[in-house]
Motif scaffolding. Structure first.
Motif, PDB file in Angstrom:
ATOM      1  N   THR A 184      33.866  41.234  28.908  1.00 31.98           N
ATOM      2  CA  THR A 184      33.381  43.020  30.098  1.00 31.98           C
ATOM      3  C   THR A 184      32.690  42.063  31.238  1.00 31.98           C
ATOM      4  O   THR A 184      33.107  41.128  31.757  1.00 31.98           O
ATOM      5  CB  THR A 184      32.572  43.371  28.541  1.00 31.98           C
ATOM      6  OG1 THR A 184      31.149  42.701  28.051  1.00 31.98           O
ATOM      7  CG2 THR A 184      32.338  44.407  27.938  1.00 31.98           C
ATOM      8  N   ILE A 185      31.403  42.225  31.323  1.00 28.85           N
ATOM      9  CA  ILE A 185      31.136  41.368  32.901  1.00 28.85           C
ATOM     10  C   ILE A 185      30.998  40.262  32.766  1.00 28.85           C
ATOM     11  O   ILE A 185      30.829  39.728  33.903  1.00 28.85           O
ATOM     12  CB  ILE A 185      29.579  41.712  32.559  1.00 28.85           C
ATOM     13  CG1 ILE A 185      28.162  41.496  31.184  1.00 28.85           C
ATOM     14  CG2 ILE A 185      29.010  43.680  32.808  1.00 28.85           C
ATOM     15  CD1 ILE A 185      26.812  41.796  31.853  1.00 28.85           C
ATOM     16  N   GLY A 186      30.903  39.626  31.416  1.00 27.18           N
ATOM     17  CA  GLY A 186      32.058  37.516  31.663  1.00 27.18           C
ATOM     18  C   GLY A 186      33.007  37.848  32.138  1.00 27.18           C
ATOM     19  O   GLY A 186      33.608  36.510  32.271  1.00 27.18           O
ATOM     20  N   ALA A 187      33.778  38.504  32.155  1.00 26.26           N
ATOM     21  CA  ALA A 187      35.365  38.357  32.490  1.00 26.26           C
ATOM     22  C   ALA A 187      35.453  37.401  33.744  1.00 26.26           C
ATOM     23  O   ALA A 187      36.513  37.191  34.210  1.00 26.26           O
ATOM     24  CB  ALA A 187      36.306  39.469  32.361  1.00 26.26           C
ATOM     25  N   LEU A 188      34.982  37.979  34.837  1.00 22.59           N
ATOM     26  CA  LEU A 188      34.734  37.873  36.159  1.00 22.59           C
ATOM     27  C   LEU A 188      34.659  35.684  35.853  1.00 22.59           C
ATOM     28  O   LEU A 188      35.785  35.370  36.248  1.00 22.59           O
ATOM     29  CB  LEU A 188      34.598  38.207  36.933  1.00 22.59           C
ATOM     30  CG  LEU A 188      34.556  37.644  38.720  1.00 22.59           C
ATOM     31  CD1 LEU A 188      36.597  37.943  39.032  1.00 22.59           C
ATOM     32  CD2 LEU A 188      33.694  38.779  39.478  1.00 22.59           C
ATOM     33  N   PRO A 189      33.257  35.707  35.768  1.00 24.50           N
ATOM     34  CA  PRO A 189      33.053  33.644  35.752  1.00 24.50           C
ATOM     35  C   PRO A 189      34.326  33.287  35.118  1.00 24.50           C
ATOM     36  O   PRO A 189      34.851  32.207  35.304  1.00 24.50           O
ATOM     37  CB  PRO A 189      31.793  33.705  35.085  1.00 24.50           C
ATOM     38  CG  PRO A 189      31.613  35.416  34.984  1.00 24.50           C
ATOM     39  CD  PRO A 189      32.729  36.010  35.501  1.00 24.50           C
ATOM     40  N   VAL A 190      35.477  33.838  33.683  1.00 23.11           N
ATOM     41  CA  VAL A 190      36.275  33.125  32.879  1.00 23.11           C
ATOM     42  C   VAL A 190      37.368  33.285  33.987  1.00 23.11           C
ATOM     43  O   VAL A 190      38.301  32.403  34.193  1.00 23.11           O
ATOM     44  CB  VAL A 190      36.101  33.921  31.814  1.00 23.11           C
ATOM     45  CG1 VAL A 190      37.613  33.706  30.896  1.00 23.11           C
ATOM     46  CG2 VAL A 190      34.749  33.761  31.175  1.00 23.11           C
ATOM     47  N   ALA A 191      37.810  34.409  34.062  1.00 23.76           N
ATOM     48  CA  ALA A 191      38.802  34.647  35.148  1.00 23.76           C
ATOM     49  C   ALA A 191      38.503  33.507  36.346  1.00 23.76           C
ATOM     50  O   ALA A 191      40.135  32.912  36.777  1.00 23.76           O
ATOM     51  CB  ALA A 191      39.214  36.124  35.833  1.00 23.76           C
ATOM     52  N   VAL A 192      37.974  33.358  36.546  1.00 18.37           N
ATOM     53  CA  VAL A 192      37.468  32.831  37.862  1.00 18.37           C
ATOM     54  C   VAL A 192      38.486  31.652  37.401  1.00 18.37           C
ATOM     55  O   VAL A 192      38.257  30.137  37.866  1.00 18.37           O
ATOM     56  CB  VAL A 192      36.182  32.795  39.381  1.00 18.37           C
ATOM     57  CG1 VAL A 192      35.691  31.433  39.521  1.00 18.37           C
ATOM     58  CG2 VAL A 192      36.771  34.499  39.500  1.00 18.37           C
ATOM     59  N   ALA A 193      37.056  30.388  36.683  1.00 18.94           N
ATOM     60  CA  ALA A 193      37.072  29.663  35.509  1.00 18.94           C
ATOM     61  C   ALA A 193      37.929  28.506  35.192  1.00 18.94           C
ATOM     62  O   ALA A 193      38.907  27.370  36.469  1.00 18.94           O
ATOM     63  CB  ALA A 193      35.789  29.134  34.940  1.00 18.94           C
TER      64      ALA A 193
END
Length: 113
Positions: free
Chosen positions: A66-75
């Motif tokens: 959910t809201i942690g998806a962007l950091p995962v996608a960037v990392a």
């Protein structure tokens, strides 16, 4: 976890809708970063790039879908490993760390940040 011994920077992310709070530690426990971070791809990438100079980075998020998806996608494209810590384990970590090392002054535990 595979490659745990290769990790040079541990990044605990407290996921938020508008901002995250990140605490980054090197292998010796030295705090490299401890502050709020906008939930913005450019800013997240800049921080990951900054710590890539220290070696392999392991961001740990609690809400990867959910809201942690962007950091995962960037990392991931930055070459960072990504860890997920379920809410049950996330809440248990401070108790375990406190039991092991006693109370810590000066802020959150690395994985709780």
């Amino acid at each position: 976890m595979d490659r745990y011994d290769d990790v040079d920077v541990f990044s605990g992310l407290d996921d938020g809708k508008g901002k995250h709070h990140a605490v980054d530690l090197d292998r010796t426990g030295k705090r490299l970063f401890d502050r709020a971070l906008q939930n913005d791809e450019t800013r997240l990438r800049a921080v990951l790039d900054q710590f890539a100079g220290h070696g392999l980075v392991l961001p740990v998020v609690g809400q990867a879908a959910t809201i942690g998806a962007l950091p995962v996608a960037v990392a991931q494209p930055c070459g960072a490993l990504v860890g997920y810590l379920s809410i049950t384990h996330h809440r248990a970590c401070p108790r375990r760390l406190t039991d092991d090392i006693g109370p810590r002054a000066g802020g959150p535990h690395p994985i709780d940040a």
